[in-house]
Design a protein around this motif. Structure first.
Motif, PDB file in Angstrom:
ATOM      1  N   MET A  36     -43.266  -7.145   3.082  1.00 26.36           N
ATOM      2  CA  MET A  36     -43.002  -5.911   2.342  1.00 26.36           C
ATOM      3  C   MET A  36     -42.068  -5.009   3.142  1.00 26.36           C
ATOM      4  SD  MET A  36     -45.830  -3.301   0.721  1.00 26.36           S
ATOM      5  CE  MET A  36     -46.634  -3.008   2.297  1.00 26.36           C
ATOM      6  N   LEU A  37     -41.094  -4.419   2.446  1.00 29.34           N
ATOM      7  CA  LEU A  37     -40.189  -3.498   3.118  1.00 29.34           C
ATOM      8  C   LEU A  37     -40.969  -2.343   3.726  1.00 29.34           C
ATOM      9  CD1 LEU A  37     -37.170  -3.237   0.631  1.00 29.34           C
ATOM     10  CD2 LEU A  37     -37.437  -4.734   2.613  1.00 29.34           C
ATOM     11  N   SER A  38     -40.618  -1.955   4.934  1.00 35.00           N
ATOM     12  CA  SER A  38     -41.299  -0.841   5.584  1.00 35.00           C
ATOM     13  C   SER A  38     -41.021   0.456   4.824  1.00 35.00           C
ATOM     14  CB  SER A  38     -40.826  -0.702   7.032  1.00 35.00           C
ATOM     15  OG  SER A  38     -39.458  -0.319   7.064  1.00 35.00           O
ATOM     16  N   GLU A  39     -41.808   1.473   5.106  1.00 34.09           N
ATOM     17  CA  GLU A  39     -41.693   2.733   4.359  1.00 34.09           C
ATOM     18  C   GLU A  39     -40.297   3.325   4.461  1.00 34.09           C
ATOM     19  OE1 GLU A  39     -44.695   5.464   5.499  1.00 34.09           O
ATOM     20  OE2 GLU A  39     -46.364   4.218   4.786  1.00 34.09           O
ATOM     21  N   GLY A  40     -39.720   3.296   5.664  1.00 28.78           N
ATOM     22  CA  GLY A  40     -38.389   3.883   5.830  1.00 28.78           C
ATOM     23  C   GLY A  40     -37.322   3.129   5.072  1.00 28.78           C
ATOM     24  N   VAL A  41     -37.351   1.796   5.149  1.00 30.00           N
ATOM     25  CA  VAL A  41     -36.341   0.986   4.473  1.00 30.00           C
ATOM     26  C   VAL A  41     -36.508   1.081   2.960  1.00 30.00           C
ATOM     27  CG1 VAL A  41     -35.439  -1.347   4.189  1.00 30.00           C
ATOM     28  CG2 VAL A  41     -36.184  -0.573   6.441  1.00 30.00           C
ATOM     29  N   ALA A  42     -37.749   1.189   2.496  1.00 29.18           N
ATOM     30  CA  ALA A  42     -38.007   1.258   1.056  1.00 29.18           C
ATOM     31  C   ALA A  42     -37.484   2.546   0.434  1.00 29.18           C
ATOM     32  CB  ALA A  42     -39.504   1.118   0.786  1.00 29.18           C
ATOM     33  N   LEU A  43     -37.126   3.522   1.263  1.00 24.60           N
ATOM     34  CA  LEU A  43     -36.546   4.758   0.751  1.00 24.60           C
ATOM     35  C   LEU A  43     -35.054   4.615   0.454  1.00 24.60           C
ATOM     36  CD1 LEU A  43     -38.270   7.378   3.100  1.00 24.60           C
ATOM     37  CD2 LEU A  43     -38.804   6.889   0.711  1.00 24.60           C
ATOM     38  N   ILE A  44     -34.446   3.532   0.919  1.00 29.02           N
ATOM     39  CA  ILE A  44     -33.005   3.323   0.712  1.00 29.02           C
ATOM     40  C   ILE A  44     -32.811   2.694  -0.654  1.00 29.02           C
ATOM     41  CG2 ILE A  44     -30.919   2.243   1.616  1.00 29.02           C
ATOM     42  CD1 ILE A  44     -32.341   2.097   4.343  1.00 29.02           C
ATOM     43  N   GLU A  45     -32.268   3.433  -1.585  1.00 27.66           N
ATOM     44  CA  GLU A  45     -32.161   2.970  -2.972  1.00 27.66           C
ATOM     45  C   GLU A  45     -31.354   1.681  -3.083  1.00 27.66           C
ATOM     46  OE1 GLU A  45     -30.709   6.037  -5.476  1.00 27.66           O
ATOM     47  OE2 GLU A  45     -32.411   7.387  -5.131  1.00 27.66           O
ATOM     48  N   ALA A  46     -30.283   1.575  -2.301  1.00 29.03           N
ATOM     49  CA  ALA A  46     -29.446   0.380  -2.377  1.00 29.03           C
ATOM     50  C   ALA A  46     -30.217  -0.861  -1.951  1.00 29.03           C
ATOM     51  CB  ALA A  46     -28.202   0.550  -1.505  1.00 29.03           C
ATOM     52  N   THR A  47     -31.119  -0.701  -0.989  1.00 29.83           N
ATOM     53  CA  THR A  47     -31.913  -1.835  -0.522  1.00 29.83           C
ATOM     54  C   THR A  47     -32.891  -2.283  -1.596  1.00 29.83           C
ATOM     55  OG1 THR A  47     -31.732  -1.064   1.763  1.00 29.83           O
ATOM     56  CG2 THR A  47     -33.488  -2.627   1.274  1.00 29.83           C
ATOM     57  N   VAL A  48     -33.546  -1.322  -2.241  1.00 28.98           N
ATOM     58  CA  VAL A  48     -34.487  -1.660  -3.312  1.00 28.98           C
ATOM     59  C   VAL A  48     -33.751  -2.336  -4.460  1.00 28.98           C
ATOM     60  CG1 VAL A  48     -36.129  -0.728  -4.987  1.00 28.98           C
ATOM     61  CG2 VAL A  48     -36.051   0.199  -2.652  1.00 28.98           C
ATOM     62  N   ALA A  49     -32.557  -1.831  -4.785  1.00 32.84           N
ATOM     63  CA  ALA A  49     -31.771  -2.444  -5.852  1.00 32.84           C
ATOM     64  C   ALA A  49     -31.364  -3.862  -5.488  1.00 32.84           C
ATOM     65  CB  ALA A  49     -30.532  -1.593  -6.139  1.00 32.84           C
ATOM     66  N   ARG A  50     -30.998  -4.075  -4.233  1.00 35.37           N
ATOM     67  CA  ARG A  50     -30.638  -5.416  -3.776  1.00 35.37           C
ATOM     68  C   ARG A  50     -31.832  -6.358  -3.892  1.00 35.37           C
ATOM     69  NH1 ARG A  50     -26.423  -8.703  -2.728  1.00 35.37           N
ATOM     70  NH2 ARG A  50     -25.335  -7.212  -1.389  1.00 35.37           N
ATOM     71  N   PHE A  51     -33.013  -5.876  -3.507  1.00 35.70           N
ATOM     72  CA  PHE A  51     -34.223  -6.693  -3.625  1.00 35.70           C
ATOM     73  C   PHE A  51     -34.448  -7.108  -5.075  1.00 35.70           C
ATOM     74  CE2 PHE A  51     -38.714  -7.122  -4.568  1.00 35.70           C
ATOM     75  CZ  PHE A  51     -39.169  -7.969  -3.568  1.00 35.70           C
ATOM     76  N   ALA A  52     -34.284  -6.149  -5.988  1.00 34.45           N
ATOM     77  CA  ALA A  52     -34.499  -6.426  -7.404  1.00 34.45           C
ATOM     78  C   ALA A  52     -33.507  -7.465  -7.933  1.00 34.45           C
ATOM     79  CB  ALA A  52     -34.383  -5.131  -8.211  1.00 34.45           C
ATOM     80  N   GLU A  53     -32.326  -7.554  -7.315  1.00 31.61           N
ATOM     81  CA  GLU A  53     -31.338  -8.553  -7.707  1.00 31.61           C
ATOM     82  C   GLU A  53     -31.624  -9.911  -7.074  1.00 31.61           C
ATOM     83  OE1 GLU A  53     -27.613  -7.080  -6.409  1.00 31.61           O
ATOM     84  OE2 GLU A  53     -27.560  -5.383  -7.791  1.00 31.61           O
ATOM     85  N   GLU A  54     -32.068  -9.905  -5.818  1.00 28.93           N
ATOM     86  CA  GLU A  54     -32.173 -11.145  -5.060  1.00 28.93           C
ATOM     87  C   GLU A  54     -33.322 -12.038  -5.511  1.00 28.93           C
ATOM     88  OE1 GLU A  54     -30.148 -12.423  -2.609  1.00 28.93           O
ATOM     89  OE2 GLU A  54     -28.823 -10.825  -3.274  1.00 28.93           O
ATOM     90  N   VAL A  55     -34.467 -11.451  -5.872  1.00 30.02           N
ATOM     91  CA  VAL A  55     -35.607 -12.289  -6.230  1.00 30.02           C
ATOM     92  C   VAL A  55     -35.318 -13.147  -7.465  1.00 30.02           C
ATOM     93  CG1 VAL A  55     -38.023 -12.313  -6.952  1.00 30.02           C
ATOM     94  CG2 VAL A  55     -37.297 -10.810  -5.106  1.00 30.02           C
ATOM     95  N   PRO A  56     -34.771 -12.594  -8.552  1.00 33.63           N
ATOM     96  CA  PRO A  56     -34.430 -13.462  -9.688  1.00 33.63           C
ATOM     97  C   PRO A  56     -33.406 -14.539  -9.327  1.00 33.63           C
ATOM     98  CG  PRO A  56     -34.506 -11.178 -10.389  1.00 33.63           C
ATOM     99  CD  PRO A  56     -34.572 -11.160  -8.887  1.00 33.63           C
ATOM    100  N   LYS A  57     -32.439 -14.213  -8.454  1.00 27.42           N
ATOM    101  CA  LYS A  57     -31.471 -15.221  -8.025  1.00 27.42           C
ATOM    102  C   LYS A  57     -32.173 -16.339  -7.260  1.00 27.42           C
ATOM    103  CE  LYS A  57     -27.471 -12.124  -7.611  1.00 27.42           C
ATOM    104  NZ  LYS A  57     -26.507 -11.520  -6.669  1.00 27.42           N
TER     105      LYS A  57
END
Length: 319
Positions: A36-57
């Motif tokens: 799971m992304l740490s609390e600080g990294v999970a605040l970065i919107e671009a990172t969360v968006a990337r995660f949402a793209e990568e799992v389906p791929k």
């Protein structure tokens, strides 16, 4: 016992600064590792968006060559639950062997990784976070890669995040260290660094601090294999050296490197199988229950296939 979303924590959470992890039990009763992304990294919107793209791929690649996902979601933070059963991390083999492997055994592992990277490359993806911990070895000699959903996140935020990712920083390519685009060539470099460690006993650009490591990497300053591993086969030393080229264009493609390793022959696949079986036998309790099988992608609902629509707390079997 504490819980993270729907998952029961089996041990306390650990963190490498960007990713928190712990063994968990899913609602279906399967046990796996929560990443799971740490609390600080999970605040970065671009990172969360990337995660949402990568799992389906990742799901589109199918099960072959990837560690199965038991679940994934966006709440309480972006996470996956990976099946760690029935395979041994390369790191375990290195640790038990005193830090280095027989060069031909390392080449066997490398050939398996390159076979998976070739499929990832063909799908237009890159891993971006290879390490001895993300390479998993099965008793049949097959190689699985973990953390594909997180690898590109590493690359996206190299300057601010990856310097604390001690499990991967020694294997990042020069372009990743500069926060440039990650390509399949970056994975070839990462595997080259791993194979170097297997033959020498340490990564090529290891240094006391991330800054010192970055300087060595930018200068291409590492001990050449001719002196660091003189007993390794010359053609294997030559291949690994080419994989560590500073410029992506100077590295062989994964498919080309795989052909080179297969063509040279002498890959002791049965020896690798024996080693992995031995490690699994050491780990397995005599009364270990069977793991529930992960559902196939065809069983996933349309909502699970799209993280923006999914209930983030809902487990989504993949692979």
């Amino acid at each position: 016992m504490a819980r993270i979303g729907e998952h029961e924590l089996l041990e306390p959470m650990e963190s490498d600064g960007a990713v928190d992890s712990a063994p968990v039990r899913t609602p279906s009763g399967a046990t796996g590792e929560l990443r799971m992304l740490s609390e600080g990294v999970a605040l970065i919107e671009a990172t969360v968006a990337r995660f949402a793209e990568e799992v389906p791929k990742r799901q589109q690649l199918g099960a072959s060559g990837l560690v199965p996902l038991l679940a994934w979601g966006l709440e309480p933070r972006p996470h996956v639950v990976v099946d760690r059963s029935g395979a041994v991390p390369l790191r375990r083999l290195l640790d038990d062997a005193g830090g280095r492997l027989d060069p031909t055994l390392a080449a066997t592992v490398g050939a398996g990784v390159l076979e998976v990277l070739t499929r990832i490359d063909a799908a237009g993806l890159a891993h971006g976070g290879l390490s001895p911990d993300s390479i998993r070895l099965r008793p049949d000699g097959k190689v699985l890669l973990a953390d594909l959903a997180f690898g590109r996140l590493v690359a996206d935020h190299a300057a601010s995040v990856t310097l604390v990712l001690q499990k991967t920083v020694d294997y990042l390519s020069p372009e990743q260290a500069k926060s440039l685009e990650v390509t399949p060539a970056s994975d070839v470099f990462g595997l080259g660094a791993i194979l170097y460690e297997c033959m020498v006993g340490k990564p090529p650009f290891s240094a006391p601090t991330p800054l010192a490591r970055s300087l060595k990497l930018s200068m291409g300053n590492y001990e050449r294999l001719d002196s660091a591993a003189p007993d390794a086969p010359a053609d294997l030393r030559e291949l690994v050296t080419s994989m560590l080229a500073s410029q992506p264009s100077g590295r062989p493609r994964a498919e080309e490197a795989h052909r080179t390793l297969v063509a040279r022959g002498g890959l002791p696949i049965e020896k690798l199988r024996e080693v992995v079986r031995s490690k699994l036998a050491e780990e397995a309790p005599s009364d270990a229950p069977e793991q529930p099988a992960a559902a196939s992608p065809a069983q996933a609902s349309p909502a699970q296939a799209n993280p923006a629509q999914a209930n983030p707390a809902q487990a989504n079997p993949a692979q």
